[in-house]
Write a protein that holds these residues in place. Structure first.
Motif, mmCIF file in Angstrom:
data_model
loop_
_atom_site.group_PDB
_atom_site.id
_atom_site.type_symbol
_atom_site.label_atom_id
_atom_site.label_comp_id
_atom_site.label_asym_id
_atom_site.label_seq_id
_atom_site.Cartn_x
_atom_site.Cartn_y
_atom_site.Cartn_z
ATOM 1 N N PHE A 75 -20.744 81.681 60.380
ATOM 2 C CA PHE A 75 -21.204 80.289 60.427
ATOM 3 C C PHE A 75 -22.224 80.167 61.543
ATOM 4 O O PHE A 75 -22.146 80.874 62.553
ATOM 5 C CB PHE A 75 -20.000 79.389 60.716
ATOM 6 N N SER A 76 -23.175 79.257 61.375
ATOM 7 C CA SER A 76 -24.098 78.954 62.472
ATOM 8 C C SER A 76 -24.407 77.464 62.477
ATOM 9 O O SER A 76 -24.355 76.796 61.438
ATOM 10 C CB SER A 76 -25.386 79.772 62.372
ATOM 11 N N THR A 77 -24.718 76.971 63.666
ATOM 12 C CA THR A 77 -25.072 75.565 63.832
ATOM 13 C C THR A 77 -25.994 75.451 65.037
ATOM 14 O O THR A 77 -25.960 76.305 65.929
ATOM 15 C CB THR A 77 -23.808 74.688 64.015
ATOM 16 N N GLN A 136 -8.174 71.883 60.658
ATOM 17 C CA GLN A 136 -8.231 70.775 61.599
ATOM 18 C C GLN A 136 -7.622 71.215 62.922
ATOM 19 O O GLN A 136 -6.516 71.746 62.938
ATOM 20 C CB GLN A 136 -7.484 69.571 61.038
ATOM 21 N N ASP A 137 -8.350 71.010 64.008
ATOM 22 C CA ASP A 137 -7.843 71.405 65.325
ATOM 23 C C ASP A 137 -6.533 70.708 65.645
ATOM 24 O O ASP A 137 -5.598 71.308 66.148
ATOM 25 C CB ASP A 137 -8.786 71.037 66.471
ATOM 26 N N ARG A 193 -17.097 72.489 64.491
ATOM 27 C CA ARG A 193 -17.906 72.502 63.269
ATOM 28 C C ARG A 193 -17.523 73.692 62.385
ATOM 29 O O ARG A 193 -17.444 73.565 61.157
ATOM 30 C CB ARG A 193 -19.396 72.562 63.612
ATOM 31 N N PHE A 194 -17.314 74.847 63.000
ATOM 32 C CA PHE A 194 -16.887 76.042 62.278
ATOM 33 C C PHE A 194 -15.547 75.804 61.585
ATOM 34 O O PHE A 194 -15.393 76.074 60.390
ATOM 35 C CB PHE A 194 -16.795 77.218 63.257
ATOM 36 N N LEU A 195 -14.574 75.297 62.325
ATOM 37 C CA LEU A 195 -13.252 75.052 61.755
ATOM 38 C C LEU A 195 -13.317 74.036 60.614
ATOM 39 O O LEU A 195 -12.670 74.204 59.580
ATOM 40 C CB LEU A 195 -12.280 74.598 62.838
ATOM 41 N N PHE A 196 -14.097 72.979 60.793
ATOM 42 C CA PHE A 196 -14.265 71.978 59.744
ATOM 43 C C PHE A 196 -14.846 72.621 58.488
ATOM 44 O O PHE A 196 -14.384 72.363 57.371
ATOM 45 C CB PHE A 196 -15.162 70.837 60.232
#
Length: 149
Positions: A15-17, A55-56, A47-50
């Motif tokens: 993932f990247s953001t 969910q944290d 954002r990665f987890l979402f």
């Protein structure tokens, strides 16, 4: 004191953001402050987890989410106000309860490596305040990740 060295396999980024360094992220030395970098790493992790359906906080999942167990960061070059930073996020070293979330932070404008980071995590039941085994659904999303147990 021994220096921390973080080096991660290229094939483990999933993932990247991008995040922008704000003026309020700048410290007295006129560069991105450590506290702000940690906040940016936390945002990239969220954002990665979402993106991968985790969910944290455990809200809506029977109370099971994740909790951070440790964080290590190495800095390679300064970042300044209004710099766009690319956060590449991966996972590695899974065990029964969690693993590591890894970060490579670069500045696309000049290709400079700004920082590397690793955040340990475990799955956690917020209702019982206990560590809980990793959900098979999460594990199945990352078939290339090595297991430590």
């Amino acid at each position: 004191m021994a220096r921390l060295k973080l080096d991660f396999p290229e094939d483990q980024y999933y993932f990247s953001t991008q995040l922008t360094v704000r003026v309020t992220d700048i410290n007295g030395a006129n560069h991105l402050g450590n506290d702000s970098m940690i906040s940016m790493i936390s945002e990239a992790r969220a954002r990665f987890l979402f993106e991968f359906g985790v969910q944290d906080s455990g809200a809506g999942t029977g109370g099971v989410g994740i909790i951070v167990t440790d964080l290590a960061t190495t800095y390679k070059t300064e970042a300044h106000a209004r710099d766009q930073l690319l956060f590449e996020v991966g996972v590695m070293d899974f065990n029964q309860y969690g693993g590591d979330i890894t970060f490579r932070i670069t500045r696309p404008r000049d290709g400079k490596l700004v920082a590397m980071a690793k955040s340990g995590f475990v799955f956690f039941n917020y209702k019982t305040s206990q560590v809980t085994p990793m959900a098979p659904e999460f594990l199945s999303k990352f078939p290339k990740v090595n297991r430590l147990d």
